[in-house]
Design a protein around this motif. Structure first.
Motif, mmCIF file in Angstrom:
data_model
loop_
_atom_site.group_PDB
_atom_site.id
_atom_site.type_symbol
_atom_site.label_atom_id
_atom_site.label_comp_id
_atom_site.label_asym_id
_atom_site.label_seq_id
_atom_site.Cartn_x
_atom_site.Cartn_y
_atom_site.Cartn_z
ATOM 1 N N ASP A 216 0.832 -1.206 0.000
ATOM 2 C CA ASP A 216 0.000 0.000 0.000
ATOM 3 C C ASP A 216 0.868 1.259 0.000
ATOM 4 O O ASP A 216 0.608 2.211 -0.746
ATOM 5 C CB ASP A 216 -0.934 0.002 1.207
ATOM 6 C CG ASP A 216 -2.021 -1.060 1.111
ATOM 7 O OD1 ASP A 216 -2.254 -1.552 -0.019
ATOM 8 O OD2 ASP A 216 -2.614 -1.410 2.142
ATOM 9 N N ALA A 217 1.894 1.262 0.856
ATOM 10 C CA ALA A 217 2.791 2.422 0.906
ATOM 11 C C ALA A 217 3.552 2.572 -0.406
ATOM 12 O O ALA A 217 3.732 3.685 -0.911
ATOM 13 C CB ALA A 217 3.765 2.280 2.081
ATOM 14 N N ALA A 218 4.009 1.438 -0.991
ATOM 15 C CA ALA A 218 4.740 1.502 -2.255
ATOM 16 C C ALA A 218 3.846 2.040 -3.365
ATOM 17 O O ALA A 218 4.285 2.854 -4.187
ATOM 18 C CB ALA A 218 5.272 0.112 -2.619
ATOM 19 N N ALA A 219 2.592 1.589 -3.393
ATOM 20 C CA ALA A 219 1.668 2.053 -4.436
ATOM 21 C C ALA A 219 1.434 3.556 -4.323
ATOM 22 O O ALA A 219 1.423 4.274 -5.328
ATOM 23 C CB ALA A 219 0.343 1.301 -4.335
ATOM 24 N N LEU A 220 1.262 4.053 -3.104
ATOM 25 C CA LEU A 220 1.076 5.497 -2.916
ATOM 26 C C LEU A 220 2.349 6.261 -3.264
ATOM 27 O O LEU A 220 2.289 7.364 -3.815
ATOM 28 C CB LEU A 220 0.671 5.788 -1.474
ATOM 29 C CG LEU A 220 -0.791 5.519 -1.110
ATOM 30 C CD1 LEU A 220 -1.025 5.722 0.383
ATOM 31 C CD2 LEU A 220 -1.725 6.412 -1.916
ATOM 32 N N GLU A 252 -6.581 8.770 -3.053
ATOM 33 C CA GLU A 252 -6.141 7.409 -3.348
ATOM 34 C C GLU A 252 -5.856 6.559 -2.121
ATOM 35 O O GLU A 252 -5.808 5.331 -2.231
ATOM 36 C CB GLU A 252 -4.864 7.451 -4.217
ATOM 37 C CG GLU A 252 -5.073 8.094 -5.578
ATOM 38 C CD GLU A 252 -5.971 7.261 -6.473
ATOM 39 O OE1 GLU A 252 -6.082 6.039 -6.243
ATOM 40 O OE2 GLU A 252 -6.557 7.835 -7.418
ATOM 41 N N ARG A 253 -5.660 7.162 -0.963
ATOM 42 C CA ARG A 253 -5.314 6.355 0.202
ATOM 43 C C ARG A 253 -6.534 5.606 0.732
ATOM 44 O O ARG A 253 -7.676 5.991 0.496
ATOM 45 C CB ARG A 253 -4.712 7.241 1.291
ATOM 46 C CG ARG A 253 -5.684 8.222 1.930
ATOM 47 C CD ARG A 253 -4.991 9.125 2.925
ATOM 48 N NE ARG A 253 -5.895 10.115 3.500
ATOM 49 C CZ ARG A 253 -5.523 11.071 4.352
ATOM 50 N NH1 ARG A 253 -4.249 11.146 4.709
ATOM 51 N NH2 ARG A 253 -6.399 11.934 4.833
ATOM 52 N N ASP A 254 -6.264 4.543 1.469
ATOM 53 C CA ASP A 254 -7.321 3.734 2.068
ATOM 54 C C ASP A 254 -7.576 4.252 3.481
ATOM 55 O O ASP A 254 -6.848 3.946 4.412
ATOM 56 C CB ASP A 254 -6.898 2.264 2.096
ATOM 57 C CG ASP A 254 -8.003 1.363 2.633
ATOM 58 O OD1 ASP A 254 -9.144 1.839 2.768
ATOM 59 O OD2 ASP A 254 -7.714 0.188 2.921
ATOM 60 N N GLY A 255 -8.626 5.051 3.638
ATOM 61 C CA GLY A 255 -8.900 5.662 4.938
ATOM 62 C C GLY A 255 -7.961 6.809 5.208
ATOM 63 O O GLY A 255 -7.409 7.427 4.298
#
Length: 435
Positions: A216-220, A252-255
């Motif tokens: 998730d961090a890499a995608a962001l 784009e972030r999840d929450g």
């Protein structure tokens, strides 16, 4: 459950050991299999289980090379049992005289082979056992190689996203970048960096860090890096640029769990200045003929903490004629300082830099990273990104100019020295012919 071990003449190197799990509830059949194994001349260790449930437990606690499975067990659901066992172990199915079809179905379901009870000779069992184990190990190695290849391809795709080649035109700044994920065997983490020379002739750079680790961090991180590059090329600068990056992050972030810190830098070689915007990030380091120190700059809030606040003041830093700026993420400073147990910190990092002899930028950055990791000795793991920009204004730097780039390789790039910008090329068409 019973276990039998058998040895044969020869050393362990000459005779491999086969660890066999027999799943059989008939004591007579189990004894027959044991006698056949003794007659094969193989070194083996035989464990007998009377139920499939017990066998599953043994497979998680013992090293097993091959499973001999009787499909007539009360709790064996035919080929479904093979599907559960086959992914990790060689499986040989034992069938009755009239059940050849069941054996072939079991092989289709994942078994390596099948044997018909009452028609098994020691030599047949020997060949079948050796082949089944060999085939299982080969398949497992192929699957592991495929997994490694897919991981490498995914890492390469992420690396292209997080560590792209800089877009440079007329700039004489020497760019050196490094990226290391914090976790062994992990995909790239949430740190990101980029360098772009804009059509305004200025060099723009970013180094950032998304909170957290993993996919998730890499995608962001990739998303913010691409957004930054697109916005820079679109003419956005400073506070407006950070505001748009924050909007992308929030969308784009999840929450609300992820936020990002970053440093924006605009380097003007002609004027000898660097303009900084710090969004929750620490100051870069500047290297001058007098040594290396931390830049003094105003701080702003990290992206995504209080969306819409727009608190990102700018700082203009005068640059020496020859020098370097180092932008980095905290993976470089949060490790331990040798045996002291303390964090290295900025002061420790500066001591390492100032104690080392000047070197080529790539050698300098690699040496610095290696030294910090040596001192840390694996006690702290975090992603690490380093961007080193070195300039020398004694080398002629071009005046800022607007360049029109083209995808036609026959036309000039607009860079001084190319044919399209050469006054002597006037009166010629793009093929060099007189108009």
């Amino acid at each position: 459950m019973t276990t039998t071990a058998a040895t044969v003449p020869g050393t362990a190197e000459e005779q491999p050991l086969y660890r066999v799990l027999l799943i059989e509830d008939d004591d007579a059949d189990a004894l027959l299999v044991e006698e056949l194994l003794l007659d094969t001349g193989l070194r083996f260790e035989l464990t007998v289980s009377t139920t499939l449930a017990e066998a599953k437990r043994l497979l998680t606690t013992r090293r097993i090379d091959c499973v001999l499975l009787d499909l007539h067990l009360p709790d064996a659901a035919g080929t479904a049992a093979v599907r559960e066992l086959a992914p990790e172990h060689a499986v040989i199915v034992l069938t009755g005289l009239s059940e050849a079809r069941a054996g072939t179905e079991a092989m289709a379901a994942g078994a390596q082979d099948y044997l018909v009870k009452g028609k098994v000779e020691p030599e047949l069992l020997r060949r079948t056992l050796r082949y089944a184990v060999y085939r299982s190990r080969t398949e497992r190695a192929a699957m592991e190689a495929r997994t490694i290849r897919l991981r490498a391809e995914e890492n390469a795709r992420l690396e292209r996203g997080l560590l792209p080649p800089p877009i440079l035109g007329t700039s004489t700044v020497q760019v050196t970048s490094r990226y290391l994920p914090g976790t062994a065997m992990a995909l790239l983490g949430g740190d990101f960096l980029d360098v772009v020379e804009g059509d305004d002739g200025l060099l723009h750079a970013v180094v950032g860090d998304v909170s957290g680790h993993g996919r998730d961090a890499a995608a962001l991180g990739v998303l913010l890096r691409i957004a930054w590059r697109s916005l820079i090329l679109g003419g956005h600068r400073g506070e407006e640029l950070l505001h748009l990056m924050e909007r992308v992050l929030v969308a784009e972030r999840d929450g609300d769990s992820h936020f990002a810190t970053c440093t924006l830098l605009t380097l003007d070689q002609h004027r000898g200045t660097a303009t900084l915007h710090l969004a929750g990030h620490h100051e870069p380091l500047i290297t001058t003929p007098d040594g290396t120190r931390e830049v003094s700059a105003a701080h702003g809030i990290a992206l995504g903490i209080l969306p819409g606040l727009r608190n990102w003041p700018s700082t203009v830093v005068p640059l020496p004629g020859t020098g370097a700026l180092t932008l980095y993420t905290d993976g470089l400073t949060e490790g331990h300082d040798g045996g002291s147990g303390e964090r290295l910190g900025v002061d420790g990092l500066l001591a390492l830099i100032n104690a080392s002899a000047p070197a080529d930028p790539a050698v300098h950055v690699d040496r610095l990273i290696a030294r910090t990791q040596e001192l840390n000795a694996g006690r702290h793991t975090d992603d690490l990104a380093v961007l080193h920009l070195r300039w020398d204004r004694s080398r002629p730097a071009p005046e800022p100019l607007h360049r029109n780039f083209t995808s036609d390789p026959r036309m000039g790039s607009g860079i001084p020295g190319s044919r399209a910008s050469d006054p002597t090329a006037e009166g010629k068409d793009r093929h060099g012919r007189d108009r």
